[in-house]
Design a protein around this motif. Sequence first.
Motif, PDB file in Angstrom:
ATOM      1  N   ARG A 341      51.725  37.180  39.501  1.00  0.00           N
ATOM      2  CA  ARG A 341      53.130  36.750  39.455  1.00  0.00           C
ATOM      3  C   ARG A 341      53.648  36.510  38.032  1.00  0.00           C
ATOM      4  O   ARG A 341      54.832  36.281  37.824  1.00  0.00           O
ATOM      5  N   PHE A 342      52.745  36.563  37.038  1.00  0.00           N
ATOM      6  CA  PHE A 342      53.177  36.328  35.657  1.00  0.00           C
ATOM      7  C   PHE A 342      53.471  37.624  34.901  1.00  0.00           C
ATOM      8  O   PHE A 342      53.951  37.595  33.773  1.00  0.00           O
ATOM      9  N   PHE A 343      53.160  38.758  35.509  1.00  0.00           N
ATOM     10  CA  PHE A 343      53.332  40.038  34.827  1.00  0.00           C
ATOM     11  C   PHE A 343      54.623  40.715  35.266  1.00  0.00           C
ATOM     12  O   PHE A 343      55.031  40.592  36.424  1.00  0.00           O
ATOM     13  N   ASP A 344      55.263  41.432  34.342  1.00  0.00           N
ATOM     14  CA  ASP A 344      56.508  42.130  34.664  1.00  0.00           C
ATOM     15  C   ASP A 344      56.219  43.380  35.475  1.00  0.00           C
ATOM     16  O   ASP A 344      55.249  44.091  35.204  1.00  0.00           O
ATOM     17  N   ASN A 345      57.111  43.630  36.448  1.00  0.00           N
ATOM     18  CA  ASN A 345      57.030  44.895  37.150  1.00  0.00           C
ATOM     19  C   ASN A 345      55.685  45.062  37.855  1.00  0.00           C
ATOM     20  O   ASN A 345      55.149  46.172  37.921  1.00  0.00           O
ATOM     21  N   ALA A 346      55.127  43.953  38.335  1.00  0.00           N
ATOM     22  CA  ALA A 346      53.811  44.015  38.997  1.00  0.00           C
ATOM     23  C   ALA A 346      53.955  44.623  40.385  1.00  0.00           C
ATOM     24  O   ALA A 346      54.972  44.418  41.061  1.00  0.00           O
ATOM     25  N   ILE A 347      52.939  45.368  40.789  1.00  0.00           N
ATOM     26  CA  ILE A 347      52.951  45.983  42.117  1.00  0.00           C
ATOM     27  C   ILE A 347      51.577  45.847  42.776  1.00  0.00           C
ATOM     28  O   ILE A 347      50.584  45.520  42.114  1.00  0.00           O
ATOM     29  N   GLY A 348      51.569  46.118  44.074  1.00  0.00           N
ATOM     30  CA  GLY A 348      50.311  46.347  44.777  1.00  0.00           C
ATOM     31  C   GLY A 348      50.258  47.825  45.113  1.00  0.00           C
ATOM     32  O   GLY A 348      51.292  48.502  45.113  1.00  0.00           O
ATOM     33  N   VAL A 349      49.077  48.336  45.383  1.00  0.00           N
ATOM     34  CA  VAL A 349      48.988  49.689  45.936  1.00  0.00           C
ATOM     35  C   VAL A 349      48.070  49.623  47.150  1.00  0.00           C
ATOM     36  O   VAL A 349      46.992  49.029  47.086  1.00  0.00           O
ATOM     37  N   ASN A 350      48.572  50.170  48.265  1.00  0.00           N
ATOM     38  CA  ASN A 350      47.823  50.113  49.523  1.00  0.00           C
ATOM     39  C   ASN A 350      46.872  51.315  49.569  1.00  0.00           C
ATOM     40  O   ASN A 350      47.288  52.434  49.854  1.00  0.00           O
ATOM     41  N   VAL A 351      45.613  51.053  49.234  1.00  0.00           N
ATOM     42  CA  VAL A 351      44.641  52.137  49.044  1.00  0.00           C
ATOM     43  C   VAL A 351      43.778  52.347  50.294  1.00  0.00           C
ATOM     44  O   VAL A 351      43.686  51.465  51.149  1.00  0.00           O
ATOM     45  N   PRO A 352      43.139  53.521  50.395  1.00  0.00           N
ATOM     46  CA  PRO A 352      42.215  53.737  51.510  1.00  0.00           C
ATOM     47  C   PRO A 352      41.054  52.747  51.445  1.00  0.00           C
ATOM     48  O   PRO A 352      40.656  52.306  50.363  1.00  0.00           O
ATOM     49  N   ARG A 353      40.520  52.433  52.610  1.00  0.00           N
ATOM     50  CA  ARG A 353      39.413  51.483  52.713  1.00  0.00           C
ATOM     51  C   ARG A 353      38.204  51.910  51.879  1.00  0.00           C
ATOM     52  O   ARG A 353      37.389  51.081  51.461  1.00  0.00           O
ATOM     53  N   SER A 354      38.094  53.217  51.597  1.00  0.00           N
ATOM     54  CA  SER A 354      36.939  53.705  50.838  1.00  0.00           C
ATOM     55  C   SER A 354      36.852  53.083  49.443  1.00  0.00           C
ATOM     56  O   SER A 354      35.796  53.100  48.822  1.00  0.00           O
ATOM     57  N   ARG A 355      37.964  52.520  48.956  1.00  0.00           N
ATOM     58  CA  ARG A 355      37.941  51.897  47.625  1.00  0.00           C
ATOM     59  C   ARG A 355      37.447  50.450  47.676  1.00  0.00           C
ATOM     60  O   ARG A 355      37.414  49.769  46.664  1.00  0.00           O
ATOM     61  N   PHE A 356      37.073  50.011  48.881  1.00  0.00           N
ATOM     62  CA  PHE A 356      36.523  48.664  49.029  1.00  0.00           C
ATOM     63  C   PHE A 356      35.205  48.771  49.788  1.00  0.00           C
ATOM     64  O   PHE A 356      35.179  48.857  51.006  1.00  0.00           O
ATOM     65  N   LEU A 357      34.120  48.811  49.029  1.00  0.00           N
ATOM     66  CA  LEU A 357      32.782  48.906  49.636  1.00  0.00           C
ATOM     67  C   LEU A 357      31.860  47.916  48.922  1.00  0.00           C
ATOM     68  O   LEU A 357      31.016  48.279  48.116  1.00  0.00           O
ATOM     69  N   PRO A 358      32.069  46.618  49.198  1.00  0.00           N
ATOM     70  CA  PRO A 358      31.292  45.605  48.494  1.00  0.00           C
ATOM     71  C   PRO A 358      29.923  45.418  49.136  1.00  0.00           C
ATOM     72  O   PRO A 358      29.781  45.575  50.352  1.00  0.00           O
ATOM     73  N   VAL A 359      28.940  45.114  48.312  1.00  0.00           N
ATOM     74  CA  VAL A 359      27.612  44.801  48.843  1.00  0.00           C
ATOM     75  C   VAL A 359      27.368  43.312  48.618  1.00  0.00           C
ATOM     76  O   VAL A 359      27.044  42.879  47.516  1.00  0.00           O
TER      77      VAL A 359
END
Length: 469
Positions: A341-359
């Motif tokens: 919330r402190f950065f200008d023009n901040a966004i999220g990007v809704n990515v495929p689940r494959s980018r989240f594979l935590p162990v």
Amino acid sequence: MAATTENLPQLKSAVDGLAEMSENERSGFINLVSRYLSGEAQHIEWSKIQTPTDEIVVPYEKMAPVSEDVSETKNLLDKLVVLKLNGGLGTTMGCTGPKSVIEVRDGLTFLDLIVLQIENLNNKYGCKVPLVLMNSFNTHDDTQKIVEKYTNSNVDIHTFNQSKYPRVVADEFVPWPSKGKTDKDGWYPPGHGDVFPSLKNSGKLDAFLSQGKEYVFVANSDNLGAIVDLKILKHLILNKNEYCMEVTPKTLADVKGGTLISYEGKVQLLEIAQVPDEHVNEFKSIDKFKIFNTNNLWVNLKAIKKLVEADALKMEIIPNPKEVDGVKVIQLETAAGAAIRFFDNAIGVNVPRSRFLPVKATSDLLLVQSDLYTLVDGFVTRNKARTNPSNPSIELGPEFKKVANFLSRFKSIPSIVELDSLKVSGDVSFGSSVVLKGNVTVTAKSGVKVEIPDGAVLQNKDINGPEDL
């Protein structure tokens, strides 16, 4: 804890007496504590929360593709720094040393895979993407030794330490090291929100800016899905977004993860700790809050410098009370995602689940070591033969909690491409070339050993003892 701002002068003079803290650490710590004591936490008014639009949380598939032109790709990569959060130990998985040196697959560790991935980019495009590891005092010495093995790889590896803050004795509100607790347990690393000031204080931020770098891609070292993505990088540069958080659709397994909301015209992270009790179930529902934070973050380096120098990054403070050696202590932490919330023009990007594979546990290790994934050039990719978009749910009993015990209970990792769920409890071991399909439960009662024979195919089976095999 009834401490108030009146406790500050006493705490400050105690901190001044702690020789092992740097000036930056002292001021950072006092700053954090005084914010905490003044109770300046932002109060979230539930009725003001709005679901972010596609402008604020951009669907990944709407981002423009990167052309096949090698020079365009090189040009993008020349602006990038990759930073992995490497402060965590492997203790929960029964390993000593940094978590990033646990072997994930084919004898390669998290760190091996990360170095391989970046080396492949550098070789392919003739660029020089550096890898930065943010260590904590818990992982620093080991990591320094470990990175020596990459001396001949085509990746420049940088390391720096995040801050080291004293744990505070809860009832007296004094730093524990001032009371004679001189070993490591008297201290703590204050969460990954510390990445921004620590990157600046280490001198690395200015060095990268002078080399023409523009963005840092920050991710947890145990997230195997957090690979460099040129489409996201290109989008941020074109649209001048100072900050981007990768989010992905929530499943029932992710109900506790933080989510992005629109609040008073700004995008911000909403964590479960900030949610009033009466709204917790609503927060956990996957209908209203459909996405969660993967902690893959892309941040503009100049913006970090500007905000750190202005002391403007006042993220929500997460008080983490613990009991160590019978003493009740408190440690104050912040999270990098809350800085959005402190950065200008901040966004999220809704990515495929494959980018989240935590162990996070051996059950995750089972997934990534199985035929559900393949490993090419350091990239862990999901097997196309699995049609179900979600992974099998896996629950392993305490006998499997430590990596060494987990490995000793599998002669080889079973085939799970067609598995929906697996639940194992008790003294169970698996032979080689076992195939698991559908829903499988294996329970060994107390004092009984269950051994799944070599080559067994278990489909929708409920095994409660050797007699069921």
